[in-house]
Design a protein around this motif. Structure first.
Motif, short mmCIF file in Angstrom:
data_model
loop_
_atom_site.label_atom_id
_atom_site.label_comp_id
_atom_site.label_asym_id
_atom_site.label_seq_id
_atom_site.Cartn_x
_atom_site.Cartn_y
_atom_site.Cartn_z
N UNK A 106 33.24 24.54 6.89
CA UNK A 106 32.73 24.11 8.19
C UNK A 106 32.45 22.61 8.23
N UNK A 107 32.57 21.91 7.10
CA UNK A 107 32.34 20.47 7.08
C UNK A 107 33.12 19.85 5.94
N UNK A 108 33.68 18.67 6.19
CA UNK A 108 34.38 17.91 5.16
C UNK A 108 34.18 16.43 5.46
N UNK A 109 33.43 15.77 4.62
CA UNK A 109 33.12 14.35 4.79
C UNK A 109 34.39 13.52 4.87
#
Length: 112
Positions: A106-109
């Motif tokens: 749900x998140x990837x920097x």
């Protein structure tokens, strides 16, 4: 390289959790061989309380279906899985017979 993250719960019993961790200090060679030969390049398991988190990095030829088929035909891997099931419990939303459940990213920097 492709990364998969999966989760599973252990039975919430301190003695069983300690025993589960002890088994993972010396995983059977047949099990580690089945992991590597399936195309898994790296595998790590983390724990908080009775929740497990596994991260797998796999090559492009890896497939869960092929891994499951090879494992089903491997007596030692089946023995290991049966032993580990003594410590594990399915997540409440797992499909019948499903142990580890693939998590959604749900998140990837790196994608910002």
């Amino acid at each position: 390289m492709i990364r998969y993250c999966l989760t599973l719960d252990l039975i919430d019993d301190a003695t069983l959790i300690a025993e589960y961790e002890k088994w993972h200090l010396k995983v059977w060679p047949a099990v580690t061989h089945s992991i590597v030969s399936s195309g898994i390049k790296n595998m790590e398991i983390y724990r908080v309380s009775n929740r497990l988190f596994m991260m797998m990095e796999v090559n492009n030829s890896f497939s869960f279906e092929n891994k499951a088929k090879a494992d089903a035909a491997n007596v030692k891997v089946q023995e290991w899985e049966e032993l580990m099931w003594k410590f594990q419990q399915p997540l409440s939303f797992a499909k019948p017979g499903e142990k580890w459940v693939i998590m959604d990213k749900i998140f990837d920097l790196n994608n910002l």
